[in-house]
Design a protein around this motif. Sequence first.
Motif, PDB file in Angstrom:
ATOM      1  N   ALA A  84      -6.936  -3.634  16.987  1.00 26.30           N
ATOM      2  CA  ALA A  84      -6.482  -2.879  15.877  1.00 26.30           C
ATOM      3  C   ALA A  84      -5.264  -2.193  16.479  1.00 26.30           C
ATOM      4  CB  ALA A  84      -7.721  -2.220  15.489  1.00 26.30           C
ATOM      5  N   SER A  85      -5.564  -1.473  17.492  1.00 35.63           N
ATOM      6  CA  SER A  85      -4.398  -0.647  18.302  1.00 35.63           C
ATOM      7  C   SER A  85      -3.048  -1.558  18.535  1.00 35.63           C
ATOM      8  CB  SER A  85      -4.881  -0.104  19.579  1.00 35.63           C
ATOM      9  OG  SER A  85      -5.993   0.763  19.576  1.00 35.63           O
ATOM     10  N   ILE A  86      -3.395  -2.807  18.854  1.00 30.85           N
ATOM     11  CA  ILE A  86      -2.162  -3.673  19.200  1.00 30.85           C
ATOM     12  C   ILE A  86      -1.731  -3.919  17.679  1.00 30.85           C
ATOM     13  CG2 ILE A  86      -1.395  -5.980  19.952  1.00 30.85           C
ATOM     14  CD1 ILE A  86      -3.670  -5.601  22.320  1.00 30.85           C
ATOM     15  N   SER A  87      -2.396  -4.464  16.965  1.00 32.15           N
ATOM     16  CA  SER A  87      -1.901  -4.941  15.526  1.00 32.15           C
ATOM     17  C   SER A  87      -1.273  -3.495  14.815  1.00 32.15           C
ATOM     18  CB  SER A  87      -3.002  -5.110  14.633  1.00 32.15           C
ATOM     19  OG  SER A  87      -2.750  -5.668  13.478  1.00 32.15           O
ATOM     20  N   THR A  88      -1.580  -2.413  14.997  1.00 31.86           N
ATOM     21  CA  THR A  88      -1.125  -1.109  14.309  1.00 31.86           C
ATOM     22  C   THR A  88       0.405  -0.957  14.873  1.00 31.86           C
ATOM     23  OG1 THR A  88      -1.853   0.465  15.894  1.00 31.86           O
ATOM     24  CG2 THR A  88      -2.994   0.241  13.769  1.00 31.86           C
ATOM     25  N   SER A  89       0.660  -1.324  16.264  1.00 31.91           N
ATOM     26  CA  SER A  89       1.851  -1.271  16.957  1.00 31.91           C
ATOM     27  C   SER A  89       2.733  -2.207  16.359  1.00 31.91           C
ATOM     28  CB  SER A  89       1.663  -1.496  18.554  1.00 31.91           C
ATOM     29  OG  SER A  89       2.886  -1.270  18.929  1.00 31.91           O
ATOM     30  N   ARG A  90       2.391  -3.533  16.326  1.00 34.71           N
ATOM     31  CA  ARG A  90       3.266  -4.429  15.865  1.00 34.71           C
ATOM     32  C   ARG A  90       3.388  -4.603  14.262  1.00 34.71           C
ATOM     33  NH1 ARG A  90       0.509 -10.018  18.558  1.00 34.71           N
ATOM     34  NH2 ARG A  90       1.407  -9.491  20.729  1.00 34.71           N
ATOM     35  N   LEU A  91       2.596  -4.056  13.568  1.00 29.04           N
ATOM     36  CA  LEU A  91       2.975  -3.722  12.203  1.00 29.04           C
ATOM     37  C   LEU A  91       3.522  -2.422  11.817  1.00 29.04           C
ATOM     38  CD1 LEU A  91      -0.160  -5.262  10.564  1.00 29.04           C
ATOM     39  CD2 LEU A  91       1.978  -6.250  10.324  1.00 29.04           C
ATOM     40  N   PHE A  96       2.445   0.862  11.667  1.00 33.84           N
ATOM     41  CA  PHE A  96       1.722   1.466  10.923  1.00 33.84           C
ATOM     42  C   PHE A  96       2.515   2.847  10.772  1.00 33.84           C
ATOM     43  CE2 PHE A  96      -3.060   0.009  10.308  1.00 33.84           C
ATOM     44  CZ  PHE A  96      -2.335  -1.345  10.086  1.00 33.84           C
ATOM     45  N   ARG A  97       3.184   3.281  11.833  1.00 33.45           N
ATOM     46  CA  ARG A  97       3.734   4.698  11.679  1.00 33.45           C
ATOM     47  C   ARG A  97       4.819   4.838  10.712  1.00 33.45           C
ATOM     48  NH1 ARG A  97       4.620   6.298  17.804  1.00 33.45           N
ATOM     49  NH2 ARG A  97       5.083   8.537  16.914  1.00 33.45           N
ATOM     50  N   ARG A  98       5.444   3.780   9.984  1.00 32.80           N
ATOM     51  CA  ARG A  98       6.507   3.645   9.175  1.00 32.80           C
ATOM     52  C   ARG A  98       5.884   3.787   7.713  1.00 32.80           C
ATOM     53  NH1 ARG A  98      11.034  -0.014  10.049  1.00 32.80           N
ATOM     54  NH2 ARG A  98      10.531  -0.480   8.028  1.00 32.80           N
ATOM     55  N   TYR A  99       4.571   3.927   7.616  1.00 34.74           N
ATOM     56  CA  TYR A  99       4.034   3.795   6.121  1.00 34.74           C
ATOM     57  C   TYR A  99       3.195   4.950   5.873  1.00 34.74           C
ATOM     58  CZ  TYR A  99       5.431  -1.024   6.308  1.00 34.74           C
ATOM     59  OH  TYR A  99       6.134  -2.341   6.371  1.00 34.74           O
ATOM     60  N   LYS A 100       3.130   5.131   4.431  1.00 36.02           N
ATOM     61  CA  LYS A 100       2.283   6.425   4.081  1.00 36.02           C
ATOM     62  C   LYS A 100       0.732   6.072   3.823  1.00 36.02           C
ATOM     63  CE  LYS A 100       6.036   8.558   1.252  1.00 36.02           C
ATOM     64  NZ  LYS A 100       6.461   8.952  -0.118  1.00 36.02           N
ATOM     65  N   THR A 101       0.168   6.208   4.996  1.00 37.37           N
ATOM     66  CA  THR A 101      -1.213   5.689   5.071  1.00 37.37           C
ATOM     67  C   THR A 101      -2.010   6.742   5.978  1.00 37.37           C
ATOM     68  OG1 THR A 101      -1.037   4.529   7.193  1.00 37.37           O
ATOM     69  CG2 THR A 101      -0.549   3.055   5.075  1.00 37.37           C
ATOM     70  N   MET A 144      -3.455   5.939   8.377  1.00 40.26           N
ATOM     71  CA  MET A 144      -3.444   5.487   9.663  1.00 40.26           C
ATOM     72  C   MET A 144      -2.016   5.596  10.298  1.00 40.26           C
ATOM     73  SD  MET A 144      -6.178   2.662   9.805  1.00 40.26           S
ATOM     74  CE  MET A 144      -6.484   2.893  11.485  1.00 40.26           C
ATOM     75  N   SER A 145      -1.156   6.334   9.991  1.00 36.65           N
ATOM     76  CA  SER A 145       0.075   6.281  10.562  1.00 36.65           C
ATOM     77  C   SER A 145       0.189   7.249  11.571  1.00 36.65           C
ATOM     78  CB  SER A 145       1.274   6.606   9.561  1.00 36.65           C
ATOM     79  OG  SER A 145       0.738   8.046   9.219  1.00 36.65           O
ATOM     80  N   TYR A 146      -0.410   6.972  12.793  1.00 35.24           N
ATOM     81  CA  TYR A 146      -0.598   7.450  14.204  1.00 35.24           C
ATOM     82  C   TYR A 146      -0.124   6.598  14.972  1.00 35.24           C
ATOM     83  CZ  TYR A 146      -3.634  10.516  11.412  1.00 35.24           C
ATOM     84  OH  TYR A 146      -4.250  11.680  10.475  1.00 35.24           O
ATOM     85  N   HIS A 147      -0.059   7.076  16.386  1.00 38.30           N
ATOM     86  CA  HIS A 147       0.224   6.519  17.593  1.00 38.30           C
ATOM     87  C   HIS A 147      -0.700   5.558  17.893  1.00 38.30           C
ATOM     88  CE1 HIS A 147       1.304   5.504  21.507  1.00 38.30           C
ATOM     89  NE2 HIS A 147       2.593   5.739  21.768  1.00 38.30           N
ATOM     90  N   PRO A 148      -0.880   4.508  18.150  1.00 39.73           N
ATOM     91  CA  PRO A 148      -1.600   3.515  18.461  1.00 39.73           C
ATOM     92  C   PRO A 148      -2.872   3.850  19.601  1.00 39.73           C
ATOM     93  CG  PRO A 148       0.478   2.309  18.523  1.00 39.73           C
ATOM     94  CD  PRO A 148       0.892   3.540  18.529  1.00 39.73           C
ATOM     95  N   VAL A 149      -2.457   4.647  20.461  1.00 38.87           N
ATOM     96  CA  VAL A 149      -3.570   5.295  21.179  1.00 38.87           C
ATOM     97  C   VAL A 149      -4.493   6.229  20.603  1.00 38.87           C
ATOM     98  CG1 VAL A 149      -3.835   6.643  23.355  1.00 38.87           C
ATOM     99  CG2 VAL A 149      -2.010   5.238  23.284  1.00 38.87           C
ATOM    100  N   THR A 150      -3.777   7.122  19.602  1.00 39.21           N
ATOM    101  CA  THR A 150      -4.615   7.793  18.848  1.00 39.21           C
ATOM    102  C   THR A 150      -5.749   6.914  17.854  1.00 39.21           C
ATOM    103  OG1 THR A 150      -2.947   9.311  18.524  1.00 39.21           O
ATOM    104  CG2 THR A 150      -4.617   9.680  16.982  1.00 39.21           C
TER     105      THR A 150
END
Length: 186
Positions: free
Chosen positions: A53-60, A62-67, A69-75
């Motif tokens: 999930a952490s790797i996927s949030t970085s690749r996709l 997530f920080r760019r979207y209003k969700t 889960m728009s945190y840093h992958p480590v968080t």
Amino acid sequence: MRVLKNILIAVGLLIAALILGGLIDRISPPRPGGDGMASSIVGLLIFGTTLWASISTSRLEFRRYKTGMSYHPVTIFVLHLMFWIVVFPYFLTVRDNIRDGSSELKDEFKHEAVPPVAAPAFQRMPTSVVPPPIPTALPVPPLLPRPQASTEDRFEQLRKLAQLKDQGILNDQEFQAEKQKILGQA
């Protein structure tokens, strides 16, 4: 409906890990006072899905979207480890929304409007777009003009041509055609 599906996926993975651990414990019983394999397999499942999930949030991105889960992958990794049963289904839902384009970009990223990174190109391309044809042959560069042969060079070429005819390598028609080419260079 998507949320329910993702909750069922998370619960199903957890139950499958517990069953697998129980089966292993039946085949090879743990030492007295030991936890057995069930807790180890569940821990491995939680750690593996958290890392994915952490790797996927970085690749996709997530920080760019209003969700939520728009945190840093480590968080996300830390939150995921602490609250796996809640965060994992939510991650799957947000991931699905980003991949199908139904998640809204944050205001600072709206001007870019870049499609998600991890979605394969064949999923992003509309069916009405036809890719450009692939060239089957390389383009031929224009021919450079031949330098004019000097008179001596043409006489030498004619002598060699006559020798080839005398040796029987060229017939009369071939000799005349080659002779016209050499004389045409003048």
